[in-house]
Design a protein around this motif. Structure first.
Motif, PDB file in Angstrom:
ATOM      1  N   GLY A  55       0.481  12.872  18.526  1.00 17.01           N
ATOM      2  CA  GLY A  55       1.595  13.582  17.895  1.00 17.01           C
ATOM      3  C   GLY A  55       1.292  15.053  17.694  1.00 17.01           C
ATOM      4  N   ALA A  56       0.084  15.368  17.258  1.00 14.48           N
ATOM      5  CA  ALA A  56      -0.299  16.766  17.057  1.00 14.48           C
ATOM      6  C   ALA A  56      -0.308  17.519  18.391  1.00 14.48           C
ATOM      7  N   ALA A  57      -0.797  16.868  19.436  1.00 13.70           N
ATOM      8  CA  ALA A  57      -0.829  17.510  20.755  1.00 13.70           C
ATOM      9  C   ALA A  57       0.586  17.747  21.280  1.00 13.70           C
ATOM     10  N   LEU A  58       1.475  16.792  21.081  1.00 13.41           N
ATOM     11  CA  LEU A  58       2.865  16.980  21.513  1.00 13.41           C
ATOM     12  C   LEU A  58       3.510  18.169  20.797  1.00 13.41           C
ATOM     13  N   LYS A  59       3.166  18.372  19.549  1.00 12.71           N
ATOM     14  CA  LYS A  59       3.718  19.496  18.787  1.00 12.71           C
ATOM     15  C   LYS A  59       3.082  20.827  19.183  1.00 12.71           C
ATOM     16  N   ARG A  60       1.874  20.770  19.726  1.00 11.39           N
ATOM     17  CA  ARG A  60       1.105  21.977  20.047  1.00 11.39           C
ATOM     18  C   ARG A  60       1.325  22.450  21.496  1.00 11.39           C
ATOM     19  N   CYS A  61       1.396  21.544  22.429  1.00 10.58           N
ATOM     20  CA  CYS A  61       1.493  21.898  23.847  1.00 10.58           C
ATOM     21  C   CYS A  61       2.842  22.547  24.156  1.00 10.58           C
ATOM     22  N   ASP A  62       2.867  23.338  25.233  1.00 11.33           N
ATOM     23  CA  ASP A  62       4.123  23.991  25.592  1.00 11.33           C
ATOM     24  C   ASP A  62       4.669  23.546  26.949  1.00 11.33           C
ATOM     25  N   TRP A  63       3.977  22.666  27.655  1.00  8.00           N
ATOM     26  CA  TRP A  63       4.488  22.025  28.870  1.00  8.00           C
ATOM     27  C   TRP A  63       4.184  20.546  28.788  1.00  8.00           C
ATOM     28  N   PHE A  64       5.082  19.736  29.339  1.00 13.39           N
ATOM     29  CA  PHE A  64       4.954  18.279  29.339  1.00 13.39           C
ATOM     30  C   PHE A  64       4.963  17.812  30.792  1.00 13.39           C
ATOM     31  N   VAL A  65       3.822  17.304  31.259  1.00 15.05           N
ATOM     32  CA  VAL A  65       3.714  16.776  32.615  1.00 15.05           C
ATOM     33  C   VAL A  65       3.681  15.262  32.519  1.00 15.05           C
ATOM     34  N   LEU A  66       4.597  14.634  33.226  1.00 12.47           N
ATOM     35  CA  LEU A  66       4.765  13.186  33.188  1.00 12.47           C
ATOM     36  C   LEU A  66       4.290  12.590  34.505  1.00 12.47           C
ATOM     37  N   ILE A  67       3.248  11.778  34.461  1.00 11.34           N
ATOM     38  CA  ILE A  67       2.714  11.120  35.649  1.00 11.34           C
ATOM     39  C   ILE A  67       3.506   9.830  35.859  1.00 11.34           C
ATOM     40  N   LEU A  68       4.259   9.778  36.955  1.00  7.61           N
ATOM     41  CA  LEU A  68       5.111   8.616  37.238  1.00  7.61           C
ATOM     42  C   LEU A  68       4.412   7.638  38.180  1.00  7.61           C
ATOM     43  N   SER A  69       4.383   6.388  37.763  1.00  5.33           N
ATOM     44  CA  SER A  69       3.783   5.311  38.549  1.00  5.33           C
ATOM     45  C   SER A  69       4.403   4.002  38.054  1.00  5.33           C
ATOM     46  N   PRO A  70       4.171   2.903  38.762  1.00  5.80           N
ATOM     47  CA  PRO A  70       4.671   1.620  38.246  1.00  5.80           C
ATOM     48  C   PRO A  70       4.132   1.307  36.842  1.00  5.80           C
ATOM     49  N   HIS A  71       2.913   1.736  36.558  1.00  3.99           N
ATOM     50  CA  HIS A  71       2.329   1.491  35.233  1.00  3.99           C
ATOM     51  C   HIS A  71       3.006   2.342  34.153  1.00  3.99           C
ATOM     52  N   SER A  72       3.207   3.619  34.452  1.00  5.38           N
ATOM     53  CA  SER A  72       3.750   4.505  33.415  1.00  5.38           C
ATOM     54  C   SER A  72       5.209   4.193  33.092  1.00  5.38           C
ATOM     55  N   VAL A  73       5.985   3.757  34.086  1.00  5.77           N
ATOM     56  CA  VAL A  73       7.393   3.472  33.784  1.00  5.77           C
ATOM     57  C   VAL A  73       7.539   2.212  32.928  1.00  5.77           C
ATOM     58  N   ARG A  74       6.486   1.410  32.818  1.00  2.75           N
ATOM     59  CA  ARG A  74       6.506   0.231  31.945  1.00  2.75           C
ATOM     60  C   ARG A  74       5.810   0.477  30.602  1.00  2.75           C
ATOM     61  N   SER A  75       5.196   1.632  30.437  1.00  2.54           N
ATOM     62  CA  SER A  75       4.417   1.919  29.229  1.00  2.54           C
ATOM     63  C   SER A  75       5.303   2.363  28.065  1.00  2.54           C
ATOM     64  N   GLN A  76       5.209   1.661  26.959  1.00  2.01           N
ATOM     65  CA  GLN A  76       5.966   2.057  25.764  1.00  2.01           C
ATOM     66  C   GLN A  76       5.466   3.384  25.207  1.00  2.01           C
ATOM     67  N   TRP A  77       4.159   3.658  25.306  1.00  2.00           N
ATOM     68  CA  TRP A  77       3.638   4.923  24.780  1.00  2.00           C
ATOM     69  C   TRP A  77       4.096   6.097  25.617  1.00  2.00           C
ATOM     70  N   VAL A  78       4.130   5.947  26.925  1.00  2.00           N
ATOM     71  CA  VAL A  78       4.657   7.019  27.773  1.00  2.00           C
ATOM     72  C   VAL A  78       6.127   7.251  27.433  1.00  2.00           C
ATOM     73  N   LYS A  79       6.866   6.170  27.218  1.00  2.00           N
ATOM     74  CA  LYS A  79       8.278   6.295  26.843  1.00  2.00           C
ATOM     75  C   LYS A  79       8.431   7.051  25.521  1.00  2.00           C
ATOM     76  N   HIS A  80       7.601   6.734  24.522  1.00  2.50           N
ATOM     77  CA  HIS A  80       7.658   7.441  23.233  1.00  2.50           C
ATOM     78  C   HIS A  80       7.365   8.932  23.416  1.00  2.50           C
ATOM     79  N   GLU A  81       6.363   9.237  24.222  1.00  2.11           N
ATOM     80  CA  GLU A  81       6.015  10.641  24.467  1.00  2.11           C
ATOM     81  C   GLU A  81       7.158  11.365  25.164  1.00  2.11           C
TER      82      GLU A  81
END
Length: 151
Positions: free
Chosen positions: A56-82
């Motif tokens: 949460g602190a990193a999400l508030k601090r960073c200024d770019w969001f890079v999303l790695i898309l794969s079969p694993h990430s599209v099923r991840s609840q944590w990736v979805k929350h981020e």
């Protein structure tokens, strides 16, 4: 929705599934070689730390969001929350960058992803790196990488 080109980021949040950690670390190493700071949960969160709070602190601090898309990430609840956080935060407006690492259906993660241009890493890692760094007007050369001075 197009990517917003701009000056190099202060820090890039790398959202990924732990199953894709090897690829994500490789990308983080390239970005670091060009003087770009990244937040990569496996590297930056010690075992005893509250990982939820650190993310949460990193999400508030960073200024770019890079999303790695794969079969694993599209099923991840944590990736979805981020991703949901990034989509709602003004700081990431025009600064969300989906990277297609493995063939998958991004709509399983969020219907909003169809509006974003993606960078495809599936066939050529170096071409993907060139395209990512080009967003920040940084020339990529796999043979002649030199670290830029950190700010």
């Amino acid at each position: 929705m197009s990517r917003k080109s701009s000056a190099p980021p202060d820090e890039v949040f790398l959202s990924h599934s732990s199953s894709d950690a090897r690829f994500t670390a490789r990308l983080a190493n390239v970005l670091a070689a060009y003087g770009l700071e990244t937040f990569l949960s496996k590297r930056h969160i010690a075992g005893a730390q509250q990982w939820h709070d650190e993310i949460g602190a990193a999400l508030k601090r960073c200024d770019w969001f890079v999303l790695i898309l794969s079969p694993h990430s599209v099923r991840s609840q944590w990736v979805k929350h981020e991703l949901i956080y990034a989509l709602q935060a003004n700081r990431y407006k025009g600064r969300i960058l989906p990277i297609l690492y493995r063939t998958c259906d991004p709509d399983k993660l969020s219907w909003t992803l169809s509006a974003f241009q993606r960078i495809d890493f599936r066939t050529d890692f170096h071409e993907g790196c060139r395209q990512v760094l080009n967003i920040w007007k940084i020339d990529y050369s796999p043979a002649a990488r030199k670290a830029r001075p950190r700010r």
